[in-house]
Design a protein around this motif. Sequence first.
Motif, PDB file in Angstrom:
ATOM      1  N   THR A 263     -54.264 -75.106  52.229  1.00  0.00           N
ATOM      2  CA  THR A 263     -54.717 -73.757  51.900  1.00  0.00           C
ATOM      3  C   THR A 263     -55.630 -73.222  52.998  1.00  0.00           C
ATOM      4  N   VAL A 264     -55.697 -71.895  53.092  1.00  0.00           N
ATOM      5  CA  VAL A 264     -56.639 -71.233  53.989  1.00  0.00           C
ATOM      6  C   VAL A 264     -57.119 -69.972  53.300  1.00  0.00           C
ATOM      7  N   TRP A 265     -58.411 -69.645  53.467  1.00  0.00           N
ATOM      8  CA  TRP A 265     -58.992 -68.505  52.757  1.00  0.00           C
ATOM      9  C   TRP A 265     -60.309 -68.095  53.406  1.00  0.00           C
ATOM     10  N   ASN A 266     -60.728 -66.909  53.026  1.00  0.00           N
ATOM     11  CA  ASN A 266     -61.952 -66.306  53.550  1.00  0.00           C
ATOM     12  C   ASN A 266     -63.071 -66.408  52.520  1.00  0.00           C
ATOM     13  N   ARG A 267     -64.232 -66.840  52.980  1.00  0.00           N
ATOM     14  CA  ARG A 267     -65.448 -66.814  52.158  1.00  0.00           C
ATOM     15  C   ARG A 267     -66.592 -66.292  53.014  1.00  0.00           C
ATOM     16  N   LYS A 268     -67.153 -65.160  52.602  1.00  0.00           N
ATOM     17  CA  LYS A 268     -68.277 -64.539  53.294  1.00  0.00           C
ATOM     18  C   LYS A 268     -67.964 -64.211  54.742  1.00  0.00           C
ATOM     19  N   GLY A 269     -66.692 -63.911  55.040  1.00  0.00           N
ATOM     20  CA  GLY A 269     -66.323 -63.564  56.398  1.00  0.00           C
ATOM     21  C   GLY A 269     -66.031 -64.747  57.294  1.00  0.00           C
ATOM     22  N   GLY A 284     -62.891 -70.603  61.608  1.00  0.00           N
ATOM     23  CA  GLY A 284     -63.042 -69.347  62.324  1.00  0.00           C
ATOM     24  C   GLY A 284     -63.829 -68.327  61.527  1.00  0.00           C
ATOM     25  N   GLU A 285     -63.826 -67.109  62.041  1.00  0.00           N
ATOM     26  CA  GLU A 285     -64.466 -65.984  61.364  1.00  0.00           C
ATOM     27  C   GLU A 285     -63.462 -64.840  61.265  1.00  0.00           C
ATOM     28  N   GLY A 286     -63.516 -64.106  60.147  1.00  0.00           N
ATOM     29  CA  GLY A 286     -62.622 -62.970  59.991  1.00  0.00           C
ATOM     30  C   GLY A 286     -62.136 -62.832  58.568  1.00  0.00           C
ATOM     31  N   ARG A 287     -60.896 -62.329  58.411  1.00  0.00           N
ATOM     32  CA  ARG A 287     -60.315 -62.088  57.103  1.00  0.00           C
ATOM     33  C   ARG A 287     -58.786 -62.050  57.232  1.00  0.00           C
ATOM     34  N   TRP A 302     -55.311 -65.051  61.500  1.00  0.00           N
ATOM     35  CA  TRP A 302     -56.195 -64.172  60.745  1.00  0.00           C
ATOM     36  C   TRP A 302     -56.580 -62.987  61.631  1.00  0.00           C
ATOM     37  N   VAL A 303     -57.364 -62.096  61.077  1.00  0.00           N
ATOM     38  CA  VAL A 303     -57.858 -60.943  61.829  1.00  0.00           C
ATOM     39  C   VAL A 303     -59.333 -61.138  62.094  1.00  0.00           C
ATOM     40  N   GLU A 304     -59.703 -61.067  63.350  1.00  0.00           N
ATOM     41  CA  GLU A 304     -61.089 -61.247  63.783  1.00  0.00           C
ATOM     42  C   GLU A 304     -61.503 -60.050  64.626  1.00  0.00           C
TER      43      GLU A 304
END
Length: 359
Positions: A263-269, A284-287, A302-304
């Motif tokens: 799995t991969v997901w965004n938490r707090k950017g 990484g960082e992003g969403r 992802w989008v950074e």
Amino acid sequence: MKPLLSVFIPAFIFLSGCREPAIRDTPAAVIASGQMPALADKNGKDLLMVFGSGDSIMFMHSSDNGLTFSIPLLADTLKNLVDYSMRGPQITATESGYSMIAADESGNIFSYVKVGQSEWKRTGRVNDADTVAKEGFLGLGGGGGNNLFAVWLDLRGDKQNKLYGARSTDGGKSWSQNMLVYASPDGAVCDCCKPSVLLKNDTVFVMFRNNLNGNRDLYLTRSDDGGDHFKQAEKLGLGSWKLNACPMDGGGLAIDSKGRLQTVWNRKGYIFSAEPGKAEAQIGEGRSCTLESVNGKNVYAWVEKGQVVVLKPDGIKTTYGKGALPILKSVGDKEILCVWQLDKKIYCYTRIFFNVHVK
């Protein structure tokens, strides 16, 4: 209907014996006007892409692993098609062809099938309660043969969004009675995040962003009987995201060559990868993150800061240009293509190679 021409995609990013630069010099190709693309492959070779353009559901075909795509053709027109803000038609391959689902703004979900060179055929409605999928967030998975499972956010009963699903055993020609997948004890799951679904034989995995105790964390539930009964949902990762708002970010789900769920997901950017029951790792960082597992190796996108980036197993992160909502699809045992959207245009960069010997 046969395509009259095809679109050539910039390609060939080699990694064997060299390190790829951080930013590609060759621009990605615009392959269509539209938004919310989704991809499926037939036997690891033929690719089919669907996307929205106004009320039109469009599709494009590639028979050379994504090097070229046909011109866009019309699959169907659906009044008030939902094809924006992470919502759009979903597609998967079946034994007999392809299956697709799409929602309209009234909250109904419609099913389509395509067999061989035939036209797309609308086969009916997936939701058995009227106008309950008003958010338009859908997921569709295929488990080999003609077994499919669709999942969506559903308002039936108490007007609170919960996860419902339906099974098809004939490649999308007909759908089962709808079944409850998960309902939050706090009232609703996260209202604006897309769920993900995968099938492996009779096992159905569903990942979604919950709204529990004020936290907007990713959860995973599974069914071992084709979707008849789902187990208790389990939180992914150790940390939590206390947030009184919707992140509008659903994450990605894949099964690797050893049968392990990734799995991969965004938490707090920040972007995290995790296996169920294990601690998460920040990558990484992003969403708007996604992943594809190829030959036992995970590739992430992802989008950074408004740029589409891809992280390969060797740790090299490459920027491919401005965009949103990237998706990845394997086109071989060491290659992927990346598709994204920007300003109602669909971009593609194919033949992203990576080193299969990285541990």
